[in-house]
Design a protein around this motif. Sequence first.
Motif, short mmCIF file in Angstrom:
data_model
loop_
_atom_site.label_atom_id
_atom_site.label_comp_id
_atom_site.label_asym_id
_atom_site.label_seq_id
_atom_site.Cartn_x
_atom_site.Cartn_y
_atom_site.Cartn_z
N PRO A 117 0.83 -1.21 0.00
CA PRO A 117 0.00 0.00 0.00
C PRO A 117 0.87 1.26 0.00
N VAL A 118 0.38 2.28 -0.65
CA VAL A 118 1.06 3.58 -0.71
C VAL A 118 0.04 4.63 -0.27
N ALA A 119 0.35 5.38 0.76
CA ALA A 119 -0.55 6.41 1.26
C ALA A 119 -0.77 7.51 0.21
N ALA A 120 -1.89 8.17 0.30
CA ALA A 120 -2.27 9.19 -0.68
C ALA A 120 -1.22 10.30 -0.79
N ASP A 121 -0.56 10.69 0.31
CA ASP A 121 0.44 11.75 0.21
C ASP A 121 1.64 11.32 -0.64
N GLY A 122 2.01 10.04 -0.58
CA GLY A 122 3.08 9.52 -1.43
C GLY A 122 2.68 9.53 -2.89
N VAL A 123 1.43 9.17 -3.17
CA VAL A 123 0.93 9.19 -4.55
C VAL A 123 0.93 10.63 -5.07
N GLN A 124 0.57 11.59 -4.23
CA GLN A 124 0.58 13.00 -4.64
C GLN A 124 1.99 13.46 -4.99
N ARG A 125 2.98 13.08 -4.17
CA ARG A 125 4.38 13.45 -4.48
C ARG A 125 4.81 12.84 -5.81
N LEU A 126 4.43 11.57 -6.02
CA LEU A 126 4.78 10.91 -7.28
C LEU A 126 4.13 11.60 -8.46
N THR A 127 2.86 11.90 -8.35
CA THR A 127 2.13 12.54 -9.45
C THR A 127 2.76 13.89 -9.80
N ALA A 128 3.14 14.65 -8.80
CA ALA A 128 3.79 15.94 -9.05
C ALA A 128 5.13 15.75 -9.76
N ALA A 129 5.92 14.77 -9.32
CA ALA A 129 7.22 14.51 -9.92
C ALA A 129 7.09 14.01 -11.36
N LEU A 130 6.00 13.31 -11.65
CA LEU A 130 5.80 12.78 -13.01
C LEU A 130 5.58 13.86 -14.05
N ALA A 131 5.39 15.10 -13.62
CA ALA A 131 5.27 16.21 -14.57
C ALA A 131 6.57 16.36 -15.37
N GLN A 132 7.67 15.81 -14.85
CA GLN A 132 8.97 15.87 -15.53
C GLN A 132 9.11 14.78 -16.60
N CYS A 133 8.16 13.86 -16.68
CA CYS A 133 8.23 12.72 -17.60
C CYS A 133 7.22 12.91 -18.74
N SER A 134 7.66 12.65 -19.96
CA SER A 134 6.76 12.81 -21.10
C SER A 134 5.80 11.64 -21.28
N ASP A 135 6.11 10.46 -20.69
CA ASP A 135 5.24 9.30 -20.87
C ASP A 135 5.32 8.36 -19.65
N PRO A 136 4.61 8.67 -18.56
CA PRO A 136 4.68 7.85 -17.35
C PRO A 136 4.26 6.39 -17.55
N LEU A 137 3.49 6.09 -18.58
CA LEU A 137 3.03 4.73 -18.81
C LEU A 137 3.96 3.92 -19.71
N GLN A 138 5.10 4.50 -20.09
CA GLN A 138 6.09 3.81 -20.90
C GLN A 138 7.18 3.25 -19.97
N SER A 139 7.11 1.95 -19.69
CA SER A 139 8.03 1.35 -18.71
C SER A 139 9.49 1.40 -19.15
N SER A 140 9.74 1.54 -20.43
CA SER A 140 11.13 1.60 -20.91
C SER A 140 11.68 3.03 -20.96
N CYS A 141 10.90 3.99 -20.50
CA CYS A 141 11.33 5.39 -20.51
C CYS A 141 12.64 5.53 -19.74
N GLU A 142 13.55 6.31 -20.26
CA GLU A 142 14.86 6.52 -19.63
C GLU A 142 15.00 7.92 -19.03
N CYS A 143 13.87 8.57 -18.75
CA CYS A 143 13.94 9.89 -18.13
C CYS A 143 14.46 9.75 -16.69
N PRO A 144 14.92 10.85 -16.08
CA PRO A 144 15.42 10.78 -14.71
C PRO A 144 14.39 10.27 -13.70
#
Length: 136
Positions: A72-99
């Motif tokens: 399980p991941v608490a909602a605050d952790g999911v929020q941090r992840l969602t905000a950080a994913l703004a740096q990624c062009s394709d979060p659903l691409q598992s082979s993405c090599e972004c930071p």
Amino acid sequence: MRICVGCRADQRTVVRIGSWGVPHGAPGHQVNYRWRSLFACPRCGAGLLVYFDHDCFHQPWEEPWDMDWSWPVAADGVQRLTAALAQCSDPLQSSCECPVHRSLRDSIENALPREVPVTVALTAEGLPQIRSAPMP
């Protein structure tokens, strides 16, 4: 499809962290297939980190062995992840090599303790990492 254990809503995939191999039944499948993803509930915000492993090492090869582990991941952790994913062009691409993807993959290389919630922490550079959640 994953169902939220808290409110029973359908969870959505937030990020596909990584995968290896070819899915069972797809051309090129060679015995093993695995993926790592984080799902979240759009209603309550709670998340679930899932490791899925497939192996069809038993004959006949058409009989797969599938197993998954989840944390399980608490909602605050999911929020941090969602905000950080703004740096990624394709979060659903598992082979993405972004930071962001590299940081997530690096943080789950070591086995996570079982039956312990996890959270998403941000590095000084704002990159997300999966970590064991602090115990109360």
